[in-house]
Design an enzyme around this catalytic site. Structure first.
Site, PDB file in Angstrom:
ATOM      1  N   ASP A   1       0.828  -1.206   0.000  1.00 36.32           N
ATOM      2  CA  ASP A   1       0.000   0.000   0.000  1.00 36.32           C
ATOM      3  C   ASP A   1       0.862   1.256   0.000  1.00 36.32           C
ATOM      4  OD1 ASP A   1      -2.288   1.551  -0.022  1.00 36.32           O
ATOM      5  OD2 ASP A   1      -2.670   1.352   2.125  1.00 36.32           O
TER       6      ASP A   1
ATOM      7  N   ARG B   1       0.105   9.175   0.417  1.00 42.41           N
ATOM      8  CA  ARG B   1      -0.713   9.340   1.626  1.00 42.41           C
ATOM      9  C   ARG B   1      -0.153   8.531   2.796  1.00 42.41           C
ATOM     10  NH1 ARG B   1      -3.269   5.801  -1.649  1.00 42.41           N
ATOM     11  NH2 ARG B   1      -3.579   3.722  -0.764  1.00 42.41           N
TER      12      ARG B   1
ATOM     13  N   ASP C   1       1.992   3.146   7.602  1.00 41.82           N
ATOM     14  CA  ASP C   1       0.786   2.373   7.323  1.00 41.82           C
ATOM     15  C   ASP C   1       1.132   0.996   6.766  1.00 41.82           C
ATOM     16  OD1 ASP C   1      -1.714   1.409   7.023  1.00 41.82           O
ATOM     17  OD2 ASP C   1      -2.448   3.012   5.739  1.00 41.82           O
TER      18      ASP C   1
END
Length: 169
Positions: free
Chosen positions: A63, A67, A81
């Site tokens: 991912d 962001r 993340d």
């Protein structure tokens, strides 16, 4: 857990895309009103080093996107993340078997078509992150829905070169 007061790279980049004078192509010092090409390249290098570290630990991120890059002191990039990250124990590839939502705009063709993830698919995502950096946080494949992106990637479509980037970049 470390607190990174400067937020995400995506928010930082998009704050410049909203300003009249947003990009200085000359590698000058940043006074906070514009972002330099030198800084953009530094972001890419720091992200690459973070991803190299994850790969050395046999982790696939799955991912990677602007962001999910947080900015620390002196705007140092930190890969974050790791919710979708997986350890590659027995092979160099992870096969996703669940039917959960995935970040199609950042996914490599083998991940989209065969649910296969590896450090190679993370390299593809890194390329999309570089595109996000070069476009000051633009959304990959603008104007297209996920189904259209999947169909187009199957046909060999790739992100367009940003108009202000030279071929060498």
């Amino acid at each position: 857990m470390e607190y990174l007061e400067n937020g995400s790279l995506l928010n930082y980049l998009t704050s410049f895309s909203e300003r009249p004078t947003r990009l200085s192509v000359m590698p000058t010092e940043n006074d906070g009103t514009m972002i330099t090409s030198k800084e953009l390249m530094r972001f890419g290098l720091e992200i690459a080093k973070g991803m190299e570290y994850l790969a050395s630990k046999n982790l696939v991120h799955r991912d990677l996107a602007a962001r999910n890059i947080l900015l620390g002191d002196n705007l140092q990039c930190k890969v974050s993340d790791l919710g979708l990250a997986r350890i590659l124990k027995y092979s160099n590839e992870y096969e996703m078997r669940s039917k959960s939502r995935v970040p199609v705009r950042w996914m490599a063709p083998e991940s989209i078509l065969r649910n296969k993830y590896s450090t190679t698919s993370d390299v593809w995502s890194f390329g999309v992150v570089l595109w996000e950096i070069a476009t000051l946080g633009s959304h990959p494949y603008p104007g297209l829905g996920c189904k259209q992106i999947i169909d187009d990637v199957k046909k060999g479509m790739r992100l367009l070169q940003p108009t202000h980037c030279r071929d060498e970049m």
